[in-house]
Design an enzyme around this catalytic site. Structure first.
Site, PDB file in Angstrom:
ATOM      1  N   SER A 164       0.878  -1.048  -0.099  1.00 27.92           N
ATOM      2  CA  SER A 164      -0.021  -0.150   0.132  1.00 27.92           C
ATOM      3  C   SER A 164       0.886   1.397  -0.037  1.00 27.92           C
ATOM      4  O   SER A 164       1.750   1.410  -0.907  1.00 27.92           O
ATOM      5  CB  SER A 164      -0.805   0.006   1.157  1.00 27.92           C
ATOM      6  N   ASP A 187       0.377  -3.315  -4.412  1.00 29.91           N
ATOM      7  CA  ASP A 187      -1.000  -2.578  -4.420  1.00 29.91           C
ATOM      8  C   ASP A 187      -1.113  -1.301  -3.834  1.00 29.91           C
ATOM      9  O   ASP A 187      -2.278  -0.776  -3.226  1.00 29.91           O
ATOM     10  CB  ASP A 187      -1.839  -3.695  -3.667  1.00 29.91           C
ATOM     11  N   HIS A 250      -7.154  -5.686  -1.455  1.00 34.72           N
ATOM     12  CA  HIS A 250      -6.132  -4.768  -0.969  1.00 34.72           C
ATOM     13  C   HIS A 250      -5.460  -5.459   0.325  1.00 34.72           C
ATOM     14  O   HIS A 250      -4.262  -5.470   0.430  1.00 34.72           O
ATOM     15  CB  HIS A 250      -6.617  -3.282  -0.922  1.00 34.72           C
TER      16      HIS A 250
END
Length: 323
Positions: A164, A187, A250
């Site tokens: 992330s 991601d 995610h």
């Protein structure tokens, strides 16, 4: 403020257990995850199984390549210990790094507790990315400081990756510090100068991988498109790949997705809690990342030939798509 994971031969390993979280972190994560439908009191029940080494064994360890890891925004590094163990087991020293005032909670060795949440998302700043871009620069300085502390003086066998916001930080770190030869964004949206300046240099080429969840890729995320366009135009990124995993979300890429199965509670989770981690089991995600992340690093660091899994469809990992 960091955790270090070294590969150990099974024959040299005497298993022991350490708490997965300090009590303060477990309590903080209860408060954060309870609104998503996760039960309180869960995180304090987990232990992490590790090898206990005598001094002579520690001194015998040869130098493995090093990979630094940065977790998502407002997320403790300790929620990626399982992932770090998986990557380390393939022959890497993995160091996970917390970023005080950004990470949700950091417990210092002297007992001081620093709470995070100081980084403001663009959606809460009328679209401004000023706060996240400043946080990226600070994260990059943290990563470089860790390399300095380890004694890395030059362009060596070092990599950086993150999930992330930590994935975006990996790219910024590489832009600022050419000692990092390879990096991976798992991601995360891209922010900052990497959207306008290519990685690498004439003297220090670099390699990068984008790793998306199902439906999140350079076809759907404008920040990834901009990053790739700049990377392709640049002459000094000598290897780049983009993959995605079917049925992943995610939240599939952190330990939460593994711990719910260890606790045998996946099926009893609320719809929101299940949506956060996706349907693919955490153990399978880590099996995939263990193969692909380390194959990418081995090749990009010039230590092994390019593995077949990096070249396209592979029967062992049918969920993985090369974009």
């Amino acid at each position: 403020m960091v955790s270090r994971f070294d590969p150990v031969l099974r024959s040299n390993c005497k298993l022991t257990q350490v708490p997965y979280f300090p009590p303060e972190v477990a309590a903080a994560e209860d408060d954060i995850l309870e609104p998503y439908g996760y039960p309180t009191g869960l995180w304090s029940r987990f232990n992490l199984e590790v090898c206990k080494l005598g001094r002579s064994r520690r001194e015998e360890r040869r130098k493995y390549p090093v990979a630094l890891f940065s977790a998502g925004l407002n997320t403790t590094r300790l929620f990626s210990s399982g992932l770090a163990q998986e990557i380390s087991s393939h022959g890497f020293i993995v160091i996970t790094v917390d970023h005080p005032y950004d990470t949700d909670i950091v417990v210092f060795p002297n007992g001081d507790v620093i709470y995070g949440g100081r980084v403001i998302k663009p959606a809460d700043m009328n679209g401004s990315t000023a706060s996240v871009e400043r946080a990226l620069e600070i994260r990059a300085q943290d990563e470089s400081f860790v390399l300095d502390t380890l004694g890395f003086k030059k362009y060596e066998r070092t990599a950086v990756f993150g999930h992330s916001f930590g994935g975006a930080a990996a790219a910024t770190t590489m832009l600022n510090d050419k000692r990092f030869r390879a990096g991976i964004n798992i991601d995360g949206m891209m922010f900052g100068p990497v959207l306008n300046v290519s990685l690498g240099s004439l003297t220090y080429p670099q390699a990068f991988m984008l790793w998306g969840s199902d439906g999140h890729d350079s076809l759907t995320d404008p920040s990834w498109t901009a990053f790739w366009n700049m990377t392709v135009k640049g002459k000094h990124v000598d290897y780049e790949k983009e993959f995605t995993v079917r049925e992943s979300a995610h939240g599939s890429y952190w330990d939460l997705n593994l711990l719910v199965d260890v606790a045998e509670m996946r099926e009893s989770l609320s719809e929101l809690a299940q949506l956060l981690i996706g349907p693919i089991p955490g153990a399978r995600v880590y099996e995939i990342l263990g193969k692909y992340v380390t194959s990418f690093f081995w090749y990009a660091l010039g230590l092994k030939p390019e593995d077949e899994v990096l070249k396209g469809e592979n029967g062992e990992f049918p969920e993985v798509v090369l974009l």
